[in-house]
Design an enzyme around this catalytic site. Structure first.
Site, PDB file in Angstrom:
ATOM      1  N   ARG A  78       0.828  -1.209   0.000  1.00 22.28           N
ATOM      2  CA  ARG A  78       0.000   0.000   0.000  1.00 22.28           C
ATOM      3  C   ARG A  78       0.863   1.260   0.000  1.00 22.28           C
ATOM      4  O   ARG A  78       0.435   2.313  -0.467  1.00 22.28           O
ATOM      5  CB  ARG A  78      -0.918   0.014   1.224  1.00 22.28           C
ATOM      6  N   ASP A 121      -9.639   0.916  -7.939  1.00 24.02           N
ATOM      7  CA  ASP A 121     -10.113   0.529  -6.609  1.00 24.02           C
ATOM      8  C   ASP A 121     -10.072  -0.995  -6.463  1.00 24.02           C
ATOM      9  O   ASP A 121     -10.968  -1.604  -5.887  1.00 24.02           O
ATOM     10  CB  ASP A 121     -11.543   1.054  -6.398  1.00 24.02           C
ATOM     11  N   CYS A 137     -14.735  24.763   7.991  1.00 25.08           N
ATOM     12  CA  CYS A 137     -16.010  24.083   7.699  1.00 25.08           C
ATOM     13  C   CYS A 137     -16.047  22.690   8.323  1.00 25.08           C
ATOM     14  O   CYS A 137     -15.078  21.932   8.245  1.00 25.08           O
ATOM     15  CB  CYS A 137     -16.194  23.968   6.187  1.00 25.08           C
ATOM     16  N   CYS A 166     -19.549  18.238   6.858  1.00 24.46           N
ATOM     17  CA  CYS A 166     -19.569  16.779   6.679  1.00 24.46           C
ATOM     18  C   CYS A 166     -19.574  16.073   8.029  1.00 24.46           C
ATOM     19  O   CYS A 166     -20.289  15.084   8.224  1.00 24.46           O
ATOM     20  CB  CYS A 166     -18.388  16.327   5.826  1.00 24.46           C
ATOM     21  N   CYS A 206     -23.090  13.793   9.468  1.00 24.28           N
ATOM     22  CA  CYS A 206     -23.052  12.331   9.508  1.00 24.28           C
ATOM     23  C   CYS A 206     -23.969  11.809  10.614  1.00 24.28           C
ATOM     24  O   CYS A 206     -23.725  12.060  11.799  1.00 24.28           O
ATOM     25  CB  CYS A 206     -21.625  11.837   9.736  1.00 24.28           C
ATOM     26  N   CYS A 238     -19.713   3.873   9.655  1.00 21.26           N
ATOM     27  CA  CYS A 238     -20.016   4.484   8.357  1.00 21.26           C
ATOM     28  C   CYS A 238     -21.137   3.728   7.648  1.00 21.26           C
ATOM     29  O   CYS A 238     -21.092   2.499   7.518  1.00 21.26           O
ATOM     30  CB  CYS A 238     -18.755   4.495   7.497  1.00 21.26           C
ATOM     31  N   CYS A 254     -21.226  19.011   1.291  1.00 19.66           N
ATOM     32  CA  CYS A 254     -19.941  19.684   1.068  1.00 19.66           C
ATOM     33  C   CYS A 254     -20.114  20.879   0.127  1.00 19.66           C
ATOM     34  O   CYS A 254     -20.598  20.717  -1.007  1.00 19.66           O
ATOM     35  CB  CYS A 254     -18.925  18.709   0.474  1.00 19.66           C
TER      36      CYS A 254
END
EC number: 1.17.99.6
Length: 305
Positions: free
Chosen positions: A59, A130, A188, A191, A195, A211, A245
């Protein structure tokens, strides 16, 4: 063909293939990201995504994916839809409106690779959508495409965040872009505040176990009772932290034919989702990313929502 000419050719063809951006960074060990990844895993923020524990070194080091890698090419591809679902029905993430992006974008990158081969001959490369242990947002920032926002997604001042990221790692030496160093999130916290499950522990740190995207796609077990009443009708993925956003006011509809939603998807009512049968599910979502959650998972998600 020198590296300047080759770089120009690659970027020109990327835009002609409808990519939003093509940024190029020199390959190398992601020294700054290593301790952050280690800490994230140690805190078990990856939940039951055990594959995140694998290939730690890969990674962080592209040369373990492509021998003698010199360049990481990062591409962004718009998926913001022209039309949205009825807000009164169960919701799926916008990226899943059309055909599976893994297939669509990979085909475009492989086409570009073949065109590069015509110009320079064979070269060592791997294409990623991905689909492998690549820290795509880190490479996107290093290649100048944008910055990592407080919701952990890559943000662009001109394009927002509704785009896919993909990479070509190769042994070609190219002209490199400057890293994107400015954080335009400022003070800001929209977000974080929006949530419903409080999954953003702190700016840029996501606790996957909380999540909604993780709960509705990656988690194979039952969703915990503590999330009752907090799923906000999301049954596949979640766009809440993107929808709020401010930078996404600059998102524009995509022009990719394969990403256009089928009429049945936009017109589905809650009743239609509830009474959906497995044979119909398999037919309607044969080419969709939604098939990842499987029919049983989708039914579980509907019940929890």
């Amino acid at each position: 063909m020198n590296k300047e000419q080759l770089t120009y050719f690659i970027k020109k063809r990327a835009y002609e293939l409808s990519f939003l951006e093509c940024g190029i960074s020199p390959s190398g060990f992601l020294e700054e990201e290593a301790p952050n990844l280690e800490r994230w895993l140690k805190n078990e923020y990856h939940g039951k995504m055990k594959y995140m524990e694998n290939h730690f070194d890969k990674r962080l080091n592209p040369s373990l994916l492509v021998e003698e890698a010199k360049s990481v090419l990062t591409f962004s591809y718009n998926y913001f839809p022209k039309k949205l679902q009825n807000p009164e029905t169960y919701q799926i993430a916008k990226y899943a409106y059309g055909e599976d992006y893994h297939i669509v974008i990979r085909e475009k990158l492989l086409k570009l690779v073949e065109e590069i081969k015509v110009m320079v001959g064979d070269f060592a490369y791997r294409v990623f959508t991905d689909s492998a242990p690549v820290m795509e947002r880190a490479w996107a920032q290093k290649s100048g495409i944008g910055w990592i926002g407080k919701n952990s997604l890559l943000l662009s001042k001109k394009k927002g965040s509704y785009f896919f990221l993909a990479e070509i790692i190769c042994d070609l030496e190219l002209v490199y872009d400057n890293p994107f160093k400015t954080d335009h999130c400022g003070s800001c916290t929209r977000c974080i505040d929006a949530c419903p499950t409080q999954a953003i522990n702190e700016p840029r740190i996501i606790d996957s176990k909380k999540c909604i995207s993780y709960l509705t796609i990656e988690l194979k077990d039952e969703i915990g009772k503590e999330f009752n009443g907090k799923m906000n009708d999301w049954i596949f993925g979640c766009d809440i932290c993107q929808d709020v956003c401010p930078w996404n006011r600059f998102s524009t509809p995509n022009s990719e034919e394969k990403f256009q939603p089928a009429p049945h998807l936009l017109n589905f009512t809650k009743k239609d989702w509830i009474h959906l049968e497995e044979t119909t599910f398999n037919k309607l979502f044969k080419k969709s990313a939604i098939k990842r959650t499987k029919f049983s998972g989708l039914k579980r998600n509907i019940f929890m929502s």
